[in-house]
Scaffold this motif. Structure first.
Motif, PDB file in Angstrom:
ATOM      1  N   ALA A  51     -27.887  19.225   4.473  1.00 20.34           N
ATOM      2  CA  ALA A  51     -28.894  19.284   3.371  1.00 20.34           C
ATOM      3  C   ALA A  51     -28.844  20.206   2.231  1.00 20.34           C
ATOM      4  CB  ALA A  51     -30.209  19.559   4.175  1.00 20.34           C
ATOM      5  N   GLU A  52     -28.228  21.453   2.427  1.00 24.41           N
ATOM      6  CA  GLU A  52     -27.914  22.324   1.275  1.00 24.41           C
ATOM      7  C   GLU A  52     -26.936  21.754   0.478  1.00 24.41           C
ATOM      8  OE1 GLU A  52     -29.289  26.516   3.597  1.00 24.41           O
ATOM      9  OE2 GLU A  52     -27.083  25.723   3.671  1.00 24.41           O
TER      10      GLU A  52
ATOM     11  N   VAL B 284     -29.876  27.028  -7.630  1.00 19.68           N
ATOM     12  CA  VAL B 284     -30.081  25.691  -6.816  1.00 19.68           C
ATOM     13  C   VAL B 284     -30.756  25.437  -5.809  1.00 19.68           C
ATOM     14  CG1 VAL B 284     -28.576  23.732  -6.394  1.00 19.68           C
ATOM     15  CG2 VAL B 284     -27.406  25.288  -8.050  1.00 19.68           C
ATOM     16  N   LEU B 285     -30.589  26.202  -4.894  1.00 19.84           N
ATOM     17  CA  LEU B 285     -31.327  26.090  -3.627  1.00 19.84           C
ATOM     18  C   LEU B 285     -32.761  26.711  -3.822  1.00 19.84           C
ATOM     19  CD1 LEU B 285     -28.834  26.380  -0.906  1.00 19.84           C
ATOM     20  CD2 LEU B 285     -29.687  24.260  -1.971  1.00 19.84           C
TER      21      LEU B 285
ATOM     22  N   PRO C  34     -29.020  12.546  -8.889  1.00 18.98           N
ATOM     23  CA  PRO C  34     -28.014  13.441  -8.960  1.00 18.98           C
ATOM     24  C   PRO C  34     -27.819  13.728 -10.654  1.00 18.98           C
ATOM     25  CG  PRO C  34     -27.362  12.065  -7.320  1.00 18.98           C
ATOM     26  CD  PRO C  34     -28.585  11.599  -7.953  1.00 18.98           C
TER      27      PRO C  34
ATOM     28  N   VAL D 110     -28.819  21.162 -10.694  1.00 19.10           N
ATOM     29  CA  VAL D 110     -29.733  21.697 -11.339  1.00 19.10           C
ATOM     30  C   VAL D 110     -29.765  22.006 -12.707  1.00 19.10           C
ATOM     31  CG1 VAL D 110     -29.001  24.102 -10.992  1.00 19.10           C
ATOM     32  CG2 VAL D 110     -31.549  23.402 -11.068  1.00 19.10           C
TER      33      VAL D 110
ATOM     34  N   THR E 167     -26.046  18.875   0.020  1.00 15.86           N
ATOM     35  CA  THR E 167     -26.592  17.620  -0.755  1.00 15.86           C
ATOM     36  C   THR E 167     -27.396  18.018  -1.999  1.00 15.86           C
ATOM     37  OG1 THR E 167     -26.670  16.249   1.317  1.00 15.86           O
ATOM     38  CG2 THR E 167     -28.315  15.543  -0.572  1.00 15.86           C
ATOM     39  N   ARG E 168     -28.272  18.921  -1.765  1.00 16.64           N
ATOM     40  CA  ARG E 168     -29.020  19.740  -2.739  1.00 16.64           C
ATOM     41  C   ARG E 168     -28.124  20.110  -3.731  1.00 16.64           C
ATOM     42  NH1 ARG E 168     -31.127  19.869  -6.750  1.00 16.64           N
ATOM     43  NH2 ARG E 168     -32.582  21.468  -7.378  1.00 16.64           N
TER      44      ARG E 168
ATOM     45  N   ARG F 140     -26.642  17.510  -5.835  1.00 17.19           N
ATOM     46  CA  ARG F 140     -27.771  16.906  -6.704  1.00 17.19           C
ATOM     47  C   ARG F 140     -27.640  17.567  -8.063  1.00 17.19           C
ATOM     48  NH1 ARG F 140     -32.760  17.101  -3.964  1.00 17.19           N
ATOM     49  NH2 ARG F 140     -31.764  15.704  -2.351  1.00 17.19           N
TER      50      ARG F 140
ATOM     51  N   ASP G 181     -35.124  12.520  -8.669  1.00 15.91           N
ATOM     52  CA  ASP G 181     -34.467  12.943  -7.509  1.00 15.91           C
ATOM     53  C   ASP G 181     -32.802  12.452  -7.815  1.00 15.91           C
ATOM     54  OD1 ASP G 181     -35.013  10.313  -7.014  1.00 15.91           O
ATOM     55  OD2 ASP G 181     -35.110  10.794  -4.792  1.00 15.91           O
TER      56      ASP G 181
END
Length: 153
Positions: free
Chosen positions: A35-36, A126-127, A6, A44, A38-39, A42, A4
């Motif tokens: 939260a989005e 990504v999401l 980044p 992909v 942050t994802r 991080r 997890d």
């Protein structure tokens, strides 16, 4: 590196920066939750030939690269959503973005196409969202001749 953690530029074998940045005149209007974002930050990594995008963040910038070539295509900066001039309106928006304008590296199909594609990459790749409306809009724009696209040169 933990699963997890980044992703960073060094997480990828071959990446090259945008050589001819062009400001996107039309930005996605979506507001992203904490939260989005942050994802998104991080990142992909494309896991196979069918996936087209690598995404990672450095400082305040999110970088979007083509997975096959490693070429940078978008650079995106987010800012807090402000409703009354304060910085606590809730969530995040894309404050600025550039796209690669060198036709040897990427062929832009106009401002609206780039706006839709950028949001589609962040939402779907990504999401993991279905992003059906964005996919349908992108397909519709792809069906138009390049010189007939809104925002085309």
């Amino acid at each position: 590196m933990p699963a997890d953690a980044p992703l960073t530029r060094s997480s990828f074998r071959k990446l090259s920066r945008i050589t001819a940045p062009q400001q996107l005149p039309e930005l996605p209007e979506r507001h992203w939750t904490d939260a989005e974002l942050t994802r998104v930050r991080r990142g992909v990594r494309a896991r196979g030939m069918d996936e087209r995008w690598h995404v990672f963040a450095e400082d305040d910038t999110v970088f979007v690269h083509r997975s096959w070539s490693g070429h940078g295509i978008y650079e995106v900066t987010f800012a807090p959503v402000t409703e009354d001039g304060s910085e606590d309106g809730g969530g995040w928006r894309i404050a600025s973005a550039v796209v690669e304008a060198d036709p040897q590296r990427y062929r832009s199909r106009g401002a609206e196409f780039e706006r839709v594609t950028l949001e589609l990459v962040l939402s779907a790749a990504v999401l993991g969202e279905p992003a059906e409306e964005l996919r349908a809009r992108q397909e519709k724009l792809l069906a138009l001749p390049a010189d007939g696209l809104p925002g085309s040169p």
